[in-house]
Design an enzyme around this catalytic site. Structure first.
Site, PDB file in Angstrom:
ATOM      1  N   LYS A  44      -3.327   7.145   0.507  1.00 58.31           N
ATOM      2  CA  LYS A  44      -2.357   7.951   0.623  1.00 58.31           C
ATOM      3  C   LYS A  44      -2.681   8.955   0.296  1.00 58.31           C
ATOM      4  O   LYS A  44      -2.129  10.125  -0.146  1.00 58.31           O
ATOM      5  CB  LYS A  44      -1.024   6.786  -0.077  1.00 58.31           C
ATOM      6  CG  LYS A  44      -0.138   6.349   0.564  1.00 58.31           C
ATOM      7  CD  LYS A  44       1.376   5.751   0.417  1.00 58.31           C
ATOM      8  CE  LYS A  44       0.775   4.797  -1.467  1.00 58.31           C
ATOM      9  NZ  LYS A  44      -0.201   3.579  -0.895  1.00 58.31           N
ATOM     10  N   ARG A  76       9.261   4.233  -2.877  1.00 61.29           N
ATOM     11  CA  ARG A  76       8.956   2.455  -2.916  1.00 61.29           C
ATOM     12  C   ARG A  76      10.672   1.397  -2.491  1.00 61.29           C
ATOM     13  O   ARG A  76       9.813   0.266  -2.808  1.00 61.29           O
ATOM     14  CB  ARG A  76       8.086   2.016  -3.842  1.00 61.29           C
ATOM     15  CG  ARG A  76       7.154   2.429  -3.976  1.00 61.29           C
ATOM     16  CD  ARG A  76       6.035   1.932  -5.163  1.00 61.29           C
ATOM     17  NE  ARG A  76       4.837   1.257  -4.882  1.00 61.29           N
ATOM     18  CZ  ARG A  76       3.229   2.423  -4.767  1.00 61.29           C
ATOM     19  NH1 ARG A  76       3.407   3.611  -5.411  1.00 61.29           N
ATOM     20  NH2 ARG A  76       2.166   1.795  -4.662  1.00 61.29           N
ATOM     21  N   ARG A 125     -12.565  -0.465  -4.422  1.00 60.11           N
ATOM     22  CA  ARG A 125     -12.435   0.301  -5.979  1.00 60.11           C
ATOM     23  C   ARG A 125     -12.541  -0.257  -6.945  1.00 60.11           C
ATOM     24  O   ARG A 125     -12.426   0.254  -8.204  1.00 60.11           O
ATOM     25  CB  ARG A 125     -11.103   0.872  -4.938  1.00 60.11           C
ATOM     26  CG  ARG A 125     -10.386   1.925  -6.127  1.00 60.11           C
ATOM     27  CD  ARG A 125      -9.466   2.801  -5.491  1.00 60.11           C
ATOM     28  NE  ARG A 125      -8.064   2.045  -5.894  1.00 60.11           N
ATOM     29  CZ  ARG A 125      -6.756   2.035  -5.270  1.00 60.11           C
ATOM     30  NH1 ARG A 125      -6.324   3.429  -4.842  1.00 60.11           N
ATOM     31  NH2 ARG A 125      -5.486   1.338  -6.277  1.00 60.11           N
ATOM     32  N   ARG A 129      -8.544   0.376 -12.998  1.00 58.09           N
ATOM     33  CA  ARG A 129      -7.023   0.329 -13.114  1.00 58.09           C
ATOM     34  C   ARG A 129      -7.067  -0.895 -13.236  1.00 58.09           C
ATOM     35  O   ARG A 129      -7.428  -2.338 -12.603  1.00 58.09           O
ATOM     36  CB  ARG A 129      -6.741   0.577 -11.830  1.00 58.09           C
ATOM     37  CG  ARG A 129      -6.270   2.354 -11.146  1.00 58.09           C
ATOM     38  CD  ARG A 129      -5.891   2.866 -10.085  1.00 58.09           C
ATOM     39  NE  ARG A 129      -4.974   1.821  -9.830  1.00 58.09           N
ATOM     40  CZ  ARG A 129      -3.948   2.711  -8.782  1.00 58.09           C
ATOM     41  NH1 ARG A 129      -4.311   3.679  -8.408  1.00 58.09           N
ATOM     42  NH2 ARG A 129      -3.077   1.226  -8.220  1.00 58.09           N
ATOM     43  N   ARG A 173       1.100  -7.042  -5.877  1.00 56.34           N
ATOM     44  CA  ARG A 173       1.177  -5.398  -5.258  1.00 56.34           C
ATOM     45  C   ARG A 173       1.795  -5.633  -3.332  1.00 56.34           C
ATOM     46  O   ARG A 173       2.691  -4.922  -2.849  1.00 56.34           O
ATOM     47  CB  ARG A 173       0.117  -4.628  -5.066  1.00 56.34           C
ATOM     48  CG  ARG A 173       0.219  -3.714  -6.361  1.00 56.34           C
ATOM     49  CD  ARG A 173      -1.490  -3.724  -7.022  1.00 56.34           C
ATOM     50  NE  ARG A 173      -1.268  -2.039  -6.666  1.00 56.34           N
ATOM     51  CZ  ARG A 173      -2.954  -1.371  -6.292  1.00 56.34           C
ATOM     52  NH1 ARG A 173      -3.832  -1.783  -6.813  1.00 56.34           N
ATOM     53  NH2 ARG A 173      -3.222  -1.045  -6.597  1.00 56.34           N
TER      54      ARG A 173
END
Ligand code: AMP
Length: 187
Positions: free
Chosen positions: A14, A89, A128, A134, A145
């Site tokens: 995204k 969301r 990632r 993160r 998630r």
């Protein structure tokens, strides 16, 4: 005025596609995830609260997100439209967005859905995580998630499908190919 929602599971690209769409169509890019990470970095009260949800892979409460977004929308009004990345969301957020836009005499133009299988996004996010720093790019948070995505966020896709706004794109392809598909939808 084009108001675009870019939708998809975590790790579906995204952010990457939003940057491209933003540049090509001159839109203001609003990423609720980035806004939250900025507040975490600055150590604000909102940031501390948000981090307690984010690091576990859960969603930050709707009221917090909606009021944060409302302020950002005012700043974005000068642009030719907005691209919303990571919002809405939940169905409650989608309803709040409809109201927010209606008050401004505006509405959503397209919802672009990046469709990518769970195994592929998990692989991308783990990769990632090696560099992102993160707190939520680790195996445990990623699993949560994805669960939250399927249980709470997929109903948003159904909400927009019912309104004829949802446009699926094959997000498992190369970045350029995905962007080409998005451009076709926008024209
Ligand atoms: P993202 O950068 O979009 O992947 O968002 C990272 C994390 O921030 C998410 O896993 C949520 O914990 C939180 N977050 C971002 N956007 C929202 C939203 N619209 N509603 C609730 N939580 C959000």
């Amino acid at each position: 005025m084009a108001n675009i929602v870019i939708f998809g599971p975590p790790g579906s690209g995204k952010g990457t596609q939003s940057q491209r769409i933003k540049e090509k169509y001159n839109l203001a890019h609003i990423s609720t995830g980035e806004m939250l990470r900025d507040r975490i970095e600055r150590g604000t009260e909102l940031g501390k609260l948000a981090d307690s949800y984010i690091s576990k892979g859960n969603l930050v409460p709707d009221e917090v997100i909606v009021s944060m977004l409302e302020k950002e929308m005012e700043k974005a009004e000068a642009a030719g439209g907005i691209i919303l990345d990571g919002f809405p969301r939940t169905v409650r957020q989608a309803e709040a967005l409809d109201k927010m836009l209606k008050r401004r005499g505006s509405e959503i133009s397209h919802v672009i859905g990046l469709e990518v299988p769970d195994e592929m996004v998990t692989e991308r996010l783990l990769k990632r995580g090696e560099e992102s720093g993160r707190s939520d790019d680790n195996a445990e948070a990623i699993k949560q998630r994805l669960e939250v995505y399927h249980n709470t966020t997929v109903p948003v896709k159904e909400y927009y499908s019912r309104q004829g706004l949802y446009r699926p794109v094959d997000g498992s392809k190369e970045i350029e190919e995905i962007f080409r598909q998005i451009n076709d939808l926008m024209s």
